[in-house]
Design a protein around this motif. Sequence first.
Motif, PDB file in Angstrom:
ATOM      1  N   SER A  74      36.526  30.320  65.479  1.00 54.33           N
ATOM      2  CA  SER A  74      36.787  29.607  64.230  1.00 54.33           C
ATOM      3  C   SER A  74      35.898  30.005  63.066  1.00 54.33           C
ATOM      4  N   LEU A  75      34.783  30.677  63.322  1.00 51.65           N
ATOM      5  CA  LEU A  75      33.843  30.991  62.249  1.00 51.65           C
ATOM      6  C   LEU A  75      34.068  32.329  61.556  1.00 51.65           C
ATOM      7  N   PRO A  76      34.464  33.399  62.259  1.00 48.90           N
ATOM      8  CA  PRO A  76      34.490  34.723  61.612  1.00 48.90           C
ATOM      9  C   PRO A  76      35.282  34.800  60.308  1.00 48.90           C
ATOM     10  N   GLU A  77      36.488  34.239  60.262  1.00 44.89           N
ATOM     11  CA  GLU A  77      37.305  34.384  59.059  1.00 44.89           C
ATOM     12  C   GLU A  77      36.706  33.668  57.849  1.00 44.89           C
ATOM     13  N   PRO A  78      36.349  32.374  57.946  1.00 48.14           N
ATOM     14  CA  PRO A  78      35.746  31.746  56.768  1.00 48.14           C
ATOM     15  C   PRO A  78      34.409  32.361  56.377  1.00 48.14           C
ATOM     16  N   LEU A  79      33.636  32.807  57.364  1.00 47.54           N
ATOM     17  CA  LEU A  79      32.357  33.427  57.047  1.00 47.54           C
ATOM     18  C   LEU A  79      32.570  34.761  56.342  1.00 47.54           C
ATOM     19  N   ALA A  80      33.574  35.521  56.775  1.00 50.29           N
ATOM     20  CA  ALA A  80      33.876  36.799  56.119  1.00 50.29           C
ATOM     21  C   ALA A  80      34.284  36.585  54.666  1.00 50.29           C
ATOM     22  N   ARG A  81      35.100  35.561  54.416  1.00 45.07           N
ATOM     23  CA  ARG A  81      35.511  35.273  53.039  1.00 45.07           C
ATOM     24  C   ARG A  81      34.309  34.892  52.177  1.00 45.07           C
ATOM     25  N   ARG A 127      23.538  25.462  50.862  1.00 45.09           N
ATOM     26  CA  ARG A 127      24.460  24.428  50.369  1.00 45.09           C
ATOM     27  C   ARG A 127      25.820  25.043  50.051  1.00 45.09           C
ATOM     28  N   ASP A 128      25.801  26.232  49.454  1.00 42.02           N
ATOM     29  CA  ASP A 128      27.054  26.904  49.107  1.00 42.02           C
ATOM     30  C   ASP A 128      27.854  27.239  50.360  1.00 42.02           C
ATOM     31  N   LEU A 129      27.155  27.673  51.431  1.00 43.82           N
ATOM     32  CA  LEU A 129      27.850  27.996  52.680  1.00 43.82           C
ATOM     33  C   LEU A 129      28.497  26.748  53.266  1.00 43.82           C
ATOM     34  N   VAL A 130      27.769  25.647  53.303  1.00 44.99           N
ATOM     35  CA  VAL A 130      28.336  24.409  53.840  1.00 44.99           C
ATOM     36  C   VAL A 130      29.555  23.986  53.028  1.00 44.99           C
ATOM     37  N   ALA A 131      29.442  24.054  51.705  1.00 47.96           N
ATOM     38  CA  ALA A 131      30.572  23.678  50.850  1.00 47.96           C
ATOM     39  C   ALA A 131      31.774  24.560  51.128  1.00 47.96           C
ATOM     40  N   HIS A 132      31.546  25.863  51.335  1.00 50.50           N
ATOM     41  CA  HIS A 132      32.650  26.782  51.609  1.00 50.50           C
ATOM     42  C   HIS A 132      33.306  26.464  52.948  1.00 50.50           C
ATOM     43  N   LEU A 133      32.494  26.251  53.980  1.00 51.75           N
ATOM     44  CA  LEU A 133      33.059  25.957  55.302  1.00 51.75           C
ATOM     45  C   LEU A 133      33.844  24.655  55.285  1.00 51.75           C
ATOM     46  N   ARG A 134      33.354  23.672  54.535  1.00 54.50           N
ATOM     47  CA  ARG A 134      34.080  22.402  54.452  1.00 54.50           C
ATOM     48  C   ARG A 134      35.388  22.555  53.681  1.00 54.50           C
ATOM     49  N   SER A 135      35.363  23.271  52.580  1.00 49.10           N
ATOM     50  CA  SER A 135      36.596  23.438  51.792  1.00 49.10           C
ATOM     51  C   SER A 135      37.573  24.335  52.506  1.00 49.10           C
ATOM     52  N   ASP A 136      37.074  25.342  53.240  1.00 53.08           N
ATOM     53  CA  ASP A 136      37.931  26.237  53.986  1.00 53.08           C
ATOM     54  C   ASP A 136      38.681  25.459  55.062  1.00 53.08           C
ATOM     55  N   ARG A 137      37.967  24.546  55.719  1.00 52.71           N
ATOM     56  CA  ARG A 137      38.607  23.720  56.737  1.00 52.71           C
ATOM     57  C   ARG A 137      39.639  22.808  56.106  1.00 52.71           C
ATOM     58  N   ALA A 138      39.292  22.209  54.948  1.00 55.44           N
ATOM     59  CA  ALA A 138      40.219  21.290  54.294  1.00 55.44           C
ATOM     60  C   ALA A 138      41.506  21.994  53.883  1.00 55.44           C
ATOM     61  N   ALA A 139      41.400  23.290  53.577  1.00 59.83           N
ATOM     62  CA  ALA A 139      42.574  24.060  53.195  1.00 59.83           C
ATOM     63  C   ALA A 139      43.394  24.481  54.409  1.00 59.83           C
ATOM     64  N   GLY A 140      42.908  24.146  55.623  1.00 54.28           N
ATOM     65  CA  GLY A 140      43.641  24.485  56.845  1.00 54.28           C
ATOM     66  C   GLY A 140      43.482  25.910  57.269  1.00 54.28           C
TER      67      GLY A 140
END
Length: 301
Positions: A107-114, A285-298
Amino acid sequence: MRFDPTDLRLFLNVAEAGSITAGAERSGLALASASARIRGMEEMLGISLFERGARGVDPTPAGRALQHHAILLLGQMEHMRGDLRAYARGLKGHVRLLANTSAVSESLPEPLARFLAARPELDIDLEVRPSHAIVEAVAGGQADVGIAADTTDIGGLETYPFARDRLVLAVPASHALAGSRAVAFRTVLDEPFVGLDARSVLQAHVARYAAAEGKPLRMRVRLDSFDAVCRMAEAGVGLAILPRTAAMRCRRTMAIAIVPLSDAWTTRRLLICVRRLDALPGPARDLVAHLRSDRAAGLSA
């Protein structure tokens, strides 16, 4: 009394690793240089920071006090660097991220790559650890962000949902269980199994529930990746238990069937863990915000 950031990072790495050799390696320093720096810190303070023993080193009470302050000082420096990156393009942000096997594999590679593609000025130090060790490291200030399973006691950390980690059976497409709507774990415990290395936290999680049923898993072979495990399952060597996302990915190229498990323990949530979000350095903080928004976007589920 003056220590530079290299001294403090070295000290923390040695304290965490329990070894000057390992701490030097983590810090990118030669052993002789690292030893000299540690001695110099002790001479400057007039106290010993480590108890030396045959099996390594442990912080003294003074060393533990320094460990606490070093974590705070380096955290504040990283916070400053992150907040000033718009004004100081020469500085690179750095985030230390810990995650369990399931997160790193699926679950992590794709959002982390973005995230990294959009932020070329940032570096991520990613390390795989068991969920309980992730919680301890984040709570102790040795990591900025962790991703751990909710089966672990999170303690007082702040948490945010990241992904669901549902375990399923992978069986040969011709197996009698193929096409089953769901099966209980206890009903397949007489079957042979294939799985991950014994050090795998996921494998230990499954083994624990097998032991609770009074039937330890009969492991025919252990491998180092979900793909290799599914290849063995496809060949009929044994059944495999792995995350549904990994099984679905493997099914695209392998003749396996996915069988849901009906047991409640096979569904876990992966949580983003931090000590305090508002106290994190800007890049974290930016990473956490990205992971949370990435999840919210499905996108990360």
